[in-house]
Design a protein around this motif. Sequence first.
Motif, PDB file in Angstrom:
ATOM      1  N   UNK B 123      12.166   6.001  -9.159  1.00 15.57           N
ATOM      2  CA  UNK B 123      13.088   6.429  -7.560  1.00 15.57           C
ATOM      3  C   UNK B 123      11.732   5.571  -6.692  1.00 15.57           C
ATOM      4  N   UNK B 124      12.488   4.730  -5.927  1.00 15.38           N
ATOM      5  CA  UNK B 124      12.021   4.869  -5.016  1.00 15.38           C
ATOM      6  C   UNK B 124      10.752   5.025  -4.642  1.00 15.38           C
ATOM      7  N   UNK B 125       9.379   4.765  -4.400  1.00 20.34           N
ATOM      8  CA  UNK B 125       8.432   5.426  -2.984  1.00 20.34           C
ATOM      9  C   UNK B 125       8.950   6.106  -2.503  1.00 20.34           C
ATOM     10  N   UNK B 126       9.011   7.258  -2.089  1.00 18.02           N
ATOM     11  CA  UNK B 126       9.227   7.862  -0.585  1.00 18.02           C
ATOM     12  C   UNK B 126       8.516   8.653  -0.245  1.00 18.02           C
ATOM     13  N   UNK B 127       7.169   7.486   0.743  1.00 18.18           N
ATOM     14  CA  UNK B 127       5.826   8.150   1.194  1.00 18.18           C
ATOM     15  C   UNK B 127       6.386   9.268   2.928  1.00 18.18           C
ATOM     16  N   UNK B 128       6.379  10.141   2.728  1.00 20.54           N
ATOM     17  CA  UNK B 128       6.426  11.186   3.962  1.00 20.54           C
ATOM     18  C   UNK B 128       5.160  11.658   4.221  1.00 20.54           C
ATOM     19  N   UNK B 371       9.528   3.560   4.057  1.00 19.07           N
ATOM     20  CA  UNK B 371       8.925   2.469   3.084  1.00 19.07           C
ATOM     21  C   UNK B 371       7.079   2.063   3.382  1.00 19.07           C
ATOM     22  N   UNK B 372       7.018   2.043   4.745  1.00 22.40           N
ATOM     23  CA  UNK B 372       5.375   1.668   5.447  1.00 22.40           C
ATOM     24  C   UNK B 372       5.022   2.775   6.213  1.00 22.40           C
ATOM     25  N   UNK B 373       4.751   3.642   5.842  1.00 22.78           N
ATOM     26  CA  UNK B 373       4.414   5.120   6.214  1.00 22.78           C
ATOM     27  C   UNK B 373       2.963   4.875   7.128  1.00 22.78           C
ATOM     28  N   UNK B 374       3.214   5.726   8.484  1.00 23.28           N
ATOM     29  CA  UNK B 374       2.109   5.899   9.062  1.00 23.28           C
ATOM     30  C   UNK B 374       0.918   6.634   8.745  1.00 23.28           C
ATOM     31  N   UNK B 375       0.216   6.212   9.436  1.00 18.52           N
ATOM     32  CA  UNK B 375      -1.238   6.420   8.909  1.00 18.52           C
ATOM     33  C   UNK B 375      -1.953   7.518   8.124  1.00 18.52           C
ATOM     34  N   UNK B 376      -1.711   8.803   8.713  1.00 16.64           N
ATOM     35  CA  UNK B 376      -1.818   9.721   7.528  1.00 16.64           C
ATOM     36  C   UNK B 376      -1.905  10.327   6.809  1.00 16.64           C
ATOM     37  N   UNK B 377      -0.097   9.314   6.176  1.00 13.62           N
ATOM     38  CA  UNK B 377       0.158   9.654   5.193  1.00 13.62           C
ATOM     39  C   UNK B 377      -0.186   9.368   3.223  1.00 13.62           C
ATOM     40  N   UNK B 378      -0.506   9.860   2.853  1.00 16.46           N
ATOM     41  CA  UNK B 378      -0.725   9.894   1.142  1.00 16.46           C
ATOM     42  C   UNK B 378       0.242   8.649   0.711  1.00 16.46           C
ATOM     43  N   UNK B 379      -0.173   7.550   0.043  1.00 18.75           N
ATOM     44  CA  UNK B 379       0.140   6.441  -0.503  1.00 18.75           C
ATOM     45  C   UNK B 379       0.342   6.547  -2.043  1.00 18.75           C
ATOM     46  N   UNK B 380      -1.502   6.351  -2.475  1.00 18.77           N
ATOM     47  CA  UNK B 380      -1.508   6.315  -3.890  1.00 18.77           C
ATOM     48  C   UNK B 380      -1.598   8.183  -3.704  1.00 18.77           C
ATOM     49  N   UNK B 387      -2.390   5.455   4.205  1.00 19.60           N
ATOM     50  CA  UNK B 387      -1.876   4.594   4.536  1.00 19.60           C
ATOM     51  C   UNK B 387      -3.642   4.305   5.846  1.00 19.60           C
ATOM     52  N   UNK B 388      -3.641   4.563   6.083  1.00 22.31           N
ATOM     53  CA  UNK B 388      -5.057   4.410   7.147  1.00 22.31           C
ATOM     54  C   UNK B 388      -6.297   4.244   6.681  1.00 22.31           C
ATOM     55  N   UNK B 389      -6.235   4.548   5.326  1.00 25.08           N
ATOM     56  CA  UNK B 389      -7.553   3.965   4.714  1.00 25.08           C
ATOM     57  C   UNK B 389      -6.973   2.530   4.107  1.00 25.08           C
ATOM     58  N   UNK B 423       4.917   0.425  -1.670  1.00 25.51           N
ATOM     59  CA  UNK B 423       4.110   0.656  -0.968  1.00 25.51           C
ATOM     60  C   UNK B 423       3.230   0.359  -0.280  1.00 25.51           C
ATOM     61  N   UNK B 424       1.933   0.388  -0.929  1.00 25.72           N
ATOM     62  CA  UNK B 424       0.899  -0.742  -1.017  1.00 25.72           C
ATOM     63  C   UNK B 424       0.896  -2.316  -0.953  1.00 25.72           C
ATOM     64  N   UNK B 425       2.378  -2.959  -1.699  1.00 20.89           N
ATOM     65  CA  UNK B 425       2.352  -4.089  -0.926  1.00 20.89           C
ATOM     66  C   UNK B 425       3.484  -4.566   0.003  1.00 20.89           C
ATOM     67  N   UNK B 426       4.049  -3.507   0.034  1.00 24.78           N
ATOM     68  CA  UNK B 426       4.454  -3.887   1.439  1.00 24.78           C
ATOM     69  C   UNK B 426       4.075  -3.441   2.853  1.00 24.78           C
ATOM     70  N   UNK B 427       3.112  -2.556   2.305  1.00 26.90           N
ATOM     71  CA  UNK B 427       1.909  -2.369   3.920  1.00 26.90           C
ATOM     72  C   UNK B 427       0.859  -2.865   3.705  1.00 26.90           C
ATOM     73  N   UNK B 428       0.702  -3.454   3.110  1.00 21.33           N
ATOM     74  CA  UNK B 428      -0.028  -4.531   3.240  1.00 21.33           C
ATOM     75  C   UNK B 428       0.001  -6.223   3.600  1.00 21.33           C
ATOM     76  N   UNK B 429       1.488  -6.539   3.546  1.00 20.98           N
ATOM     77  CA  UNK B 429       1.830  -8.026   3.592  1.00 20.98           C
ATOM     78  C   UNK B 429       2.307  -7.006   5.069  1.00 20.98           C
ATOM     79  N   UNK B 430       2.766  -6.267   5.412  1.00 22.08           N
ATOM     80  CA  UNK B 430       3.047  -6.061   7.199  1.00 22.08           C
ATOM     81  C   UNK B 430       1.611  -5.962   7.901  1.00 22.08           C
ATOM     82  N   UNK B 431       0.354  -5.778   7.298  1.00 21.85           N
ATOM     83  CA  UNK B 431      -0.483  -5.851   7.978  1.00 21.85           C
ATOM     84  C   UNK B 431      -1.268  -6.994   8.284  1.00 21.85           C
TER      85      UNK B 431
END
Lengths: 98, 472
Positions: B123-128, B371-380, B387-389, B423-431
């Motif tokens: 299942x696709x990660x669902x980081x909320x 898919x690309x969560x806000x800062x306070x959400x746990x990604x790993x 996400x902030x880290x 999540x990491x790939x898409x988040x870093x790509x966006x950043x």
Amino acid sequence: MFKRIEEDRRRAVEIFVEGQSVTAREGDTVAAALLASGLDVRRSTAVSGAPRLPYCMMGVCFDCLVTIDGMGNRQGCLVPVREGMRIEIQKGKREIGR
Amino acid sequence: MTSIPQRDAYDVVVIGAGPAGLAAAALTAGAGLATLLVDENMGPGGQVWRAITTTPVKEKRLLGDDYWAGQRLVDDVRASGAEILQRATVWSLDRTLEVGLSIDGGARLVRAKRIILATGALERPFPIPGWTLPGVMTAGAAQTMLKSSGLLPQGRVVVAGQGPLLWLLSAQILRMGGMIDLVLDTADRRNRLRALPHLPPFLTSPYFFKGLAMMREVRARTQVVGGVTSLAARGSGRVEALAYEAGGRRSEIPVDVLLLHQGVVPNVNLAMAAGVRHRWDDVQLCWVPELDERGESSVAGIHVAGDGAGIGGASVAVHRGRIAARAVIEALKPEAGLALADHATLASELARAERGRAFLDVLFQPARQFRIPADETVVCRCEEVTARDIRESVALGATGPNQLKAYRRTGMGPCQGRLCGLTVTELMAEARGRTPAEIGYYRLRAPVKPITLAELASLPKGEDATKAVVRG
């Protein structure tokens, strides 16, 4: 968190969770038996000690890590219950030697 | 079924006993090739036909016809002469086609002339916010418990997300007498227009009527809120409430069990560790292996079939399994290949099974904020990295997922990136203002599942191996 359907006719299997007797069914995984037990089976993480319960139930997330018959870090969702199995809820990191 | 491999070498090793693996192994073994089918679960069926031989849910209508359709493939593979190994975890596969597997605490290496990877989907990660709280699980997890143990979620149950599985699970829970307080549909309504060009083939595919019937069944029996644009689980020590926003209105409801789902993605860990080249799929928003039309990857002798080759669902997986098996048979025992349907026939059957998928792929593309969560959400989840880290690490100079490991240990916990990688790939790509393809993915290596030193030490060793490490 979970309850069994009435039509479940599988054989009962007795396991011990922190020393307490729990009736599981043949074919249950350890993780499923724990979630059906009604007990507080939350583990705590190795990093921050936060409480967790199984998330994916298919061998992917490792949030079901548990100590089975003295061996730590087992994926509870992949191990079937066995008569007399001893289960301990893992708090933090796996301890050396188990 | 055996409990350890009966040989050291096989013509074909098929990894994964879901739809693709079952179909492939039945064909290769039926053609007389020495075939080993290895699978991590207690019984065959993969996730879609999970526990098909043992489920306590015997009344056929409860799990539905698509579930019971798997029985025939299980029967076929059992009659085919394939050696079937359940509860076997594959932790290594390399370019020489050597497979490292572990059964009940003992490790073994087996060699193969060909490999068919049928490792399926996850299942696709669902980081909320709050997705790590006890009581938050995936819809797939609840479905697994329902199929294999007849367990129904209890208390105040909320199902949130989107995609076919979400509706199927909800329908199954309700049919079995379970309760769902609320279904929150996060499907992005803007996708409807984009999916429109793909509508005609979808309307004539089986997905259309099945999907409509399932959604009607669920809507008739529980409350459904559509257009959900944000989700946050809250609670102290376990999930207690879910805050959500729909149509600009914020609400919060009490919850004991929250089931999340936003589609599935290929389980690529083993293929990537074996060196199979992957590409980023801009529609399915995930990594897929680069394959030729017969399912062979960039590593000679390794074929990939099923959802691991790109999401297509169970029936597509069966066809891809047959295509890969045919290619293997043709390579190893051409005379047996002559008896099978030719490639063009198999390819047209596959195309028919794929009809309607393109519409679903676009319609169910998850919205950016899921898919690309806000800062306070746990990604790993394993290393508890937010996400902030990750954004801060990018600001400090982390260029991609591999460098990020050194900054934050993301992807280095036991799940090995399965729940954070996309999540990491898409988040870093966006950043970084790059594409996911430019950012890349974790470099995965064996062992792709944790094994103990004792298991490694238990590998049978020859004289050469012993001499290499023993002094004097």
